[in-house]
Design a protein around this motif. Structure first.
Motif, PDB file in Angstrom:
ATOM      1  N   ARG A   1     -72.036  71.068  27.786  1.00 25.70           N
ATOM      2  CA  ARG A   1     -70.816  70.693  27.068  1.00 25.70           C
ATOM      3  C   ARG A   1     -70.477  69.236  27.344  1.00 25.70           C
ATOM      4  NH1 ARG A   1     -68.261  74.846  24.747  1.00 25.70           N
ATOM      5  NH2 ARG A   1     -68.809  76.966  25.415  1.00 25.70           N
ATOM      6  N   LEU A   2     -69.929  68.579  26.327  1.00 27.16           N
ATOM      7  CA  LEU A   2     -69.614  67.153  26.414  1.00 27.16           C
ATOM      8  C   LEU A   2     -68.107  66.933  26.439  1.00 27.16           C
ATOM      9  CD1 LEU A   2     -72.136  65.707  23.814  1.00 27.16           C
ATOM     10  CD2 LEU A   2     -72.315  65.592  26.293  1.00 27.16           C
ATOM     11  N   PRO A   3     -67.676  65.795  26.963  1.00 29.02           N
ATOM     12  CA  PRO A   3     -66.246  65.436  26.882  1.00 29.02           C
ATOM     13  C   PRO A   3     -65.802  65.338  25.421  1.00 29.02           C
ATOM     14  CG  PRO A   3     -67.391  64.039  28.467  1.00 29.02           C
ATOM     15  CD  PRO A   3     -68.451  64.807  27.748  1.00 29.02           C
ATOM     16  N   ALA A   4     -64.553  65.694  25.170  1.00 28.89           N
ATOM     17  CA  ALA A   4     -64.044  65.733  23.793  1.00 28.89           C
ATOM     18  C   ALA A   4     -64.072  64.361  23.144  1.00 28.89           C
ATOM     19  CB  ALA A   4     -62.622  66.296  23.781  1.00 28.89           C
ATOM     20  N   GLU A   5     -63.928  63.267  23.922  1.00 26.97           N
ATOM     21  CA  GLU A   5     -63.832  61.942  23.318  1.00 26.97           C
ATOM     22  C   GLU A   5     -65.165  61.414  22.790  1.00 26.97           C
ATOM     23  OE1 GLU A   5     -63.947  61.456  27.842  1.00 26.97           O
ATOM     24  OE2 GLU A   5     -62.958  62.738  26.341  1.00 26.97           O
TER      25      GLU A   5
ATOM     26  N   ARG B   1     -61.873  77.921  19.360  1.00 27.68           N
ATOM     27  CA  ARG B   1     -60.566  77.846  18.703  1.00 27.68           C
ATOM     28  C   ARG B   1     -59.827  76.587  19.132  1.00 27.68           C
ATOM     29  NH1 ARG B   1     -61.787  83.114  19.681  1.00 27.68           N
ATOM     30  NH2 ARG B   1     -61.509  84.591  17.955  1.00 27.68           N
ATOM     31  N   ASP B   2     -60.535  75.477  19.264  1.00 33.13           N
ATOM     32  CA  ASP B   2     -59.909  74.221  19.639  1.00 33.13           C
ATOM     33  C   ASP B   2     -59.712  73.392  18.373  1.00 33.13           C
ATOM     34  OD1 ASP B   2     -59.000  71.909  20.743  1.00 33.13           O
ATOM     35  OD2 ASP B   2     -60.529  71.776  22.306  1.00 33.13           O
ATOM     36  N   LEU B   3     -58.623  73.633  17.688  1.00 29.96           N
ATOM     37  CA  LEU B   3     -58.382  72.963  16.412  1.00 29.96           C
ATOM     38  C   LEU B   3     -58.042  71.491  16.589  1.00 29.96           C
ATOM     39  CD1 LEU B   3     -56.315  75.629  14.459  1.00 29.96           C
ATOM     40  CD2 LEU B   3     -58.596  74.758  13.905  1.00 29.96           C
ATOM     41  N   ILE B   4     -57.654  71.077  17.772  1.00 30.10           N
ATOM     42  CA  ILE B   4     -57.260  69.693  17.978  1.00 30.10           C
ATOM     43  C   ILE B   4     -58.473  68.818  18.273  1.00 30.10           C
ATOM     44  CG2 ILE B   4     -55.789  68.136  19.314  1.00 30.10           C
ATOM     45  CD1 ILE B   4     -54.316  70.180  17.555  1.00 30.10           C
ATOM     46  N   ARG B   5     -59.284  69.212  19.261  1.00 34.20           N
ATOM     47  CA  ARG B   5     -60.376  68.336  19.699  1.00 34.20           C
ATOM     48  C   ARG B   5     -61.718  68.653  19.037  1.00 34.20           C
ATOM     49  NH1 ARG B   5     -59.389  68.997  26.077  1.00 34.20           N
ATOM     50  NH2 ARG B   5     -59.139  71.137  25.313  1.00 34.20           N
TER      51      ARG B   5
ATOM     52  N   ALA C   1     -54.952  66.268  15.685  1.00 31.59           N
ATOM     53  CA  ALA C   1     -56.403  66.256  15.534  1.00 31.59           C
ATOM     54  C   ALA C   1     -56.884  64.871  15.111  1.00 31.59           C
ATOM     55  CB  ALA C   1     -56.841  67.314  14.532  1.00 31.59           C
ATOM     56  N   GLU C   2     -56.129  64.217  14.194  1.00 25.65           N
ATOM     57  CA  GLU C   2     -56.498  62.864  13.781  1.00 25.65           C
ATOM     58  C   GLU C   2     -56.363  61.881  14.938  1.00 25.65           C
ATOM     59  OE1 GLU C   2     -53.919  62.135  10.507  1.00 25.65           O
ATOM     60  OE2 GLU C   2     -55.369  62.872   9.016  1.00 25.65           O
ATOM     61  N   GLN C   3     -55.340  62.077  15.763  1.00 23.87           N
ATOM     62  CA  GLN C   3     -55.160  61.198  16.918  1.00 23.87           C
ATOM     63  C   GLN C   3     -56.307  61.364  17.923  1.00 23.87           C
ATOM     64  OE1 GLN C   3     -52.814  58.790  17.430  1.00 23.87           O
ATOM     65  NE2 GLN C   3     -54.110  58.261  19.206  1.00 23.87           N
ATOM     66  N   ALA C   4     -56.743  62.617  18.112  1.00 25.61           N
ATOM     67  CA  ALA C   4     -57.838  62.878  19.062  1.00 25.61           C
ATOM     68  C   ALA C   4     -59.130  62.233  18.583  1.00 25.61           C
ATOM     69  CB  ALA C   4     -58.013  64.384  19.247  1.00 25.61           C
ATOM     70  N   ILE C   5     -59.437  62.342  17.306  1.00 25.73           N
ATOM     71  CA  ILE C   5     -60.685  61.776  16.820  1.00 25.73           C
ATOM     72  C   ILE C   5     -60.601  60.262  16.691  1.00 25.73           C
ATOM     73  CG2 ILE C   5     -60.287  61.897  14.325  1.00 25.73           C
ATOM     74  CD1 ILE C   5     -63.148  62.994  14.092  1.00 25.73           C
ATOM     75  N   ALA C   6     -59.358  59.753  16.556  1.00 30.53           N
ATOM     76  CA  ALA C   6     -59.207  58.291  16.526  1.00 30.53           C
ATOM     77  C   ALA C   6     -59.573  57.686  17.877  1.00 30.53           C
ATOM     78  CB  ALA C   6     -57.785  57.923  16.132  1.00 30.53           C
ATOM     79  N   ASP C   7     -59.345  58.446  18.955  1.00 24.75           N
ATOM     80  CA  ASP C   7     -59.675  57.954  20.302  1.00 24.75           C
ATOM     81  C   ASP C   7     -61.146  58.166  20.666  1.00 24.75           C
ATOM     82  OD1 ASP C   7     -57.020  57.282  20.608  1.00 24.75           O
ATOM     83  OD2 ASP C   7     -56.491  59.196  21.559  1.00 24.75           O
ATOM     84  N   ALA C   8     -61.895  58.862  19.831  1.00 28.87           N
ATOM     85  CA  ALA C   8     -63.301  59.136  20.137  1.00 28.87           C
ATOM     86  C   ALA C   8     -64.125  57.854  20.025  1.00 28.87           C
ATOM     87  CB  ALA C   8     -63.839  60.200  19.202  1.00 28.87           C
ATOM     88  N   HIS C   9     -65.243  57.830  20.720  1.00 25.19           N
ATOM     89  CA  HIS C   9     -66.120  56.645  20.726  1.00 25.19           C
ATOM     90  C   HIS C   9     -67.570  57.088  20.907  1.00 25.19           C
ATOM     91  CE1 HIS C   9     -66.533  57.119  25.114  1.00 25.19           C
ATOM     92  NE2 HIS C   9     -65.212  57.332  25.126  1.00 25.19           N
TER      93      HIS C   9
END
Length: 797
Positions: free
Chosen positions: A120-124, A157-161, A559-567
């Motif tokens: 498993r990987l970090p959500a970001e 069921r992680d709808l945010i990340r 969810a948009e905020q979480a994916i905006a922080d992804a890299h």
């Protein structure tokens, strides 16, 4: 009893030297005790590593760092399989795997259980990594996938990340297709097995030893665990992979050969001595030089090198055969001459010169860059010095039984029979033709520097390891490609570009499996594209998913905020993650450049040449083949040893010429003739000459020179008709001198014959060794010593 004479003692005959030698042996005994006593702070180790025999290799700094990453010495893998696909067989397989896990728990850390969960990987970083199985999905497919994650049992069921279930797909993509978790244990299927044939699979046990793969206690504990499971579950199949199994087999094999070769040599020598001397009570005294030689050599070698290699012990067991030579010459001379101690004065020069010639052969081994061979050479040289000192200082003081000097003693009869073997004219002609033919055959002599001569493991264990590597698609690390680039992005792009070349080689069956960061990470450009696509899907598709599922639309914003922080995930960050542990062997940390490593499994000769050409045409690539490099190293050492043998022959010939003048040929015929005939036999048999054959020829040279020197010192004597004008007293004195010389010549011949026979027992037995290196050395000694013995009658005639 025939006692030593009471004439004034001079030089080494003085008692002070005997006491000093005894004190030196006492000190050696104390040094040995310090190495073997368990509570000693200086306790020494027995080294079982084959790599310990190898020299320091010439390699680039990057190659040295790459090989340091591949430190898997303590790792082991065991596959537990069933004989058939029946339910009973599978039950036995699972029970055996569980029992083996429990048996391994005290000595190893089981790490196979974390293999799947750790992916498993970090959500970001997860949105940047999309499995290839999802690359072609339409918008409807993405929505359907998100809904399945919400409603199917066991779904995420992680709808945010991670609303679209990227983590599960990524984990499945990284997991080998033939590896799964079943019944709480890892199940590895053969590549051809299907999911509906679980009986064809193996339970996978991966572990890391807590101790060391080279520690005999850990090897024994592991062997007990594996053998116990084999005994309890005889119908279960075990496939083993790991250095510890090869090291354990090598140690067990070396111990067995040390005992069998040493014991066989000792029994053979004892039978020879009994058959010729017939003095059972004296036999233990005659073996004192052998014991003192080992006592002198063992602790000094151990302390000099820090550890003692098991092959040194196996090789040193053959020391019995040559150290007894000095005893034989002394004993034969004392029994067959009637001058008491005074008759030994003529023995010491030849015995000393024989020691020096043997030392020249053994010490030549210490000049090689191979640590294991240097240790063998030092052990043998010190052992010979110790045996010679005991013969020179102690044995002349032991009284002889009265019956030992009788003219009809078994020794005298044996010497008389051997002395009758005087070659005639036709024998000389046949020998000349044989030597000419042997020299002509050397034109076809070839070399063989393959690395297999250093591998003592049986074929069954090697095949097991290969099968495990095939099933796991795990490269062995012996061949790899170093790839350099200026940035992480450029490196990943270059690695992905090379995948096409590797796939072409694989299609041509020139390359098996390989491991690269390109198989674990997309390029940074692709990761950026993945991020952009997932942000767009989160913005446009996630509201529809939430509406269909009856969930509040307010979940879109977090969810948009979480994916905006992804890299994107860079290689250096990837290998630092638990999921990226598999990539640590594929990445070199460097501040000046980005460096990746591609490791290969099976590579054919053509595939290796193609990879070498690929690297030769690109300065950013470096192809390393450790097998070829080691073979080249062995070939270079073999070439150096050949020059060393030639140089030793020239130097010793000059030294012998100074003493023997016109009789120098007598001293040189046995050793040089033995070398030529041995090389000719190897050539005609189609056996390639390797380093260990040359080491055997060095031993033949030393032992043959010992025989040749005594042939020159005491050649066969023909009857002298004398001068009729001499007085009766002069004729009597001349007759006594001839009789004494004849008996000394017969004593020398008997000692040479016994020496060759005992050396054949010692070194010839090595030809039956299961260790290829020792077997090659033993074969050369068997052929060379046999030829040397046959040439002795010619040299003394």
């Amino acid at each position: 009893m025939t006692s030593p004479s009471r004439e004034p003692r001079k030089g080494l005959d003085r008692a002070i030297w005997r006491w000093l030698w005894a004190a030196a042996l006492l000190l050696c005994a104390l040094l040995l005790a310090a190495k073997i006593v368990p509570q000693s702070p200086w306790r020494g180790a027995i080294d079982t590593r084959i790599t310990a025999m190898l020299p320091q290799q010439e390699r680039s700094p990057l190659a040295a760092r790459a090989e340091s990453l591949d430190d898997t010495a303590n790792r082991l893998v065991i596959l537990v399989g069933a004989d058939d696909a029946s339910a009973a067989a599978r039950k036995q397989r699972d029970a055996a795997a569980q029992a083996l896990r429990q048996a391994l728990a005290p000595i190893a850390r089981l790490d196979d259980g974390k293999s799947l969960e750790s992916l498993r990987l970090p959500a970001e970083v997860q949105p940047a990594l999309i499995a290839t199985s999802l690359a072609g999905l339409s918008d409807d497919d993405w929505q359907a996938r998100a809904l399945r994650q919400l409603f199917q049992p066991g779904g995420q069921r992680d709808l945010i990340r991670d609303p679209f279930g990227l983590a599960g797909a990524w984990q499945s993509w990284l997991t080998p297709a033939n590896l799964s978790l079943s019944g709480g244990q890892l199940l590895l299927r053969a590549p051809t097995s299907s999911a509906d044939q679980p009986g064809n699979g193996y339970r996978l046990i991966s572990a890391t030893l807590i101790g060391s793969a080279y520690a005999m206690s850990d090897q024994q504990a592991l062997a007990q665990a594996v053998n116990g499971v084999k005994a309890d579950y005889p119908d279960v199949q075990l496939l083993r992979s790991g250095l510890v199994f090869h090291a354990s087999n090598g140690a067990r094999q070396a111990k067995q050969e040390m005992s069998t070769i040493g014991l066989g040599s000792l029994i053979g020598v004892l039978l020879l001595l009994w058959a010729v001397f017939r003095t059972p009570r004296r036999l233990p005294l005659l073996l004192v030089p052998v014991a003192t030689g080992v006592l002198f050599a063992l602790p000094l070698t151990w302390w000099a090198f820090g550890s003692l290699h098991v092959l040194t012990l196996a090789f040193g067991a053959s020391l019995i055969g040559i150290s007894i030579d000095y005893v034989l010459h002394l004993e034969c001379m004392r029994r067959l001459t009637t001058n008491g101690r005074g008759g030994l004065a003529a023995l010491w020069p030849g015995l000393t010169l024989g020691l020096c010639s043997s030392l020249a052969a053994y010490l030549a081994i210490t000049l090689t860059p191979m640590p294991g061979l240097r240790q063998m050479g030092m052990f043998a040289a010190l052992g010979l010095i110790g045996a010679w000192l005991s013969v020179r200082l102690w044995l002349p003081q032991l009284p002889l039984p009265a019956q030992a000097t009788r003219v009809d003693s078994p020794a005298a009869r044996a010497a008389g029979c051997l002395a009758r073997a005087i070659p005639g004219k036709r024998s000389w002609q046949a020998l000349g033709l044989l030597l000419l033919a042997a020299l002509a055959s050397l034109y076809g002599l070839r070399s063989d520097d393959r690395l297999t001569q250093l591998n003592p493991s049986p074929a069954s264990l090697i095949n097991e390891q290969r099968e495990v590597q095939r099933l796991l698609a795990e490269p062995d690390g012996l061949r790899y490609l170093i790839v350099q680039a200026e940035t992480d992005a450029a490196l990943l792009t270059r690695l992905h570009a090379l995948e096409g070349t590797f796939q072409q080689l694989n299609a041509r069956q020139q390359l098996g499996h390989w491991a690269s960061l390109a198989q674990q990470l997309p390029t940074l450009e692709q990761q950026q594209a993945n991020l952009g696509a997932m942000r767009e899907r989160t913005r446009t598709l996630l509201p529809q998913v939430l509406s269909t599922a009856g969930l509040p639309p307010e979940l879109v914003k977090p969810a948009e905020q979480a994916i905006a922080d992804a890299h994107p995930l860079r290689p250096a960050d990837w290998v630092a993650l638990p999921a990226g542990e598999m990539g640590q062997r594929l990445w070199l940390d460097s501040r000046s450049a980005a460096i990746g490593i591609v490791r290969f499994g099976d590579v054919t000769t053509e595939g290796g040449e193609a990879l070498a050409r690929l690297a030769a045409d690109d300065d950013s690539l470096e192809y390393v083949d450790q097998v070829a490099r080691l073979s080249t190293t062995l070939g270079r050492i073999r070439s150096e040893m050949a020059w060393l043998v030639g140089g030793a022959v020239v130097l010793i010939s000059l030294l012998l010429a100074l003493r023997y003048r016109r009789s120098t040929w007598r001293a040189l015929l046995p050793p040089l003739g033995g070398l030529v005939l041995t090389l000719a036999a190897l050539t005609l048999a189609g056996v390639g000459l390797n380093l260990f054959h040359l080491l055997g020829l060095l031993l033949v040279l030393g032992i043959g020179l010992d025989a040749g020197i005594f042939c020159a010192e005491h050649p066969a004597r023909s009857a002298d008709k004398g001068n009729p004008t001499r007085s009766a007293n002069e004729k009597a004195e001349q007759g006594k001198a001839q009789t004494s010389a004849s008996r000394a010549s017969q004593a020398s011949l008997l000692a040479i014959s016994l020496s060759c026979a005992s050396s054949l027992l010692a070194f010839g037995l090595l030809s039956f060794s299961q260790t290829p290196a020792l077997a090659a050395l033993g074969l050369a000694c068997l052929l060379g010593l046999s030829a040397t013995w046959c040439l002795v009658p010619f040299a003394r005639s």
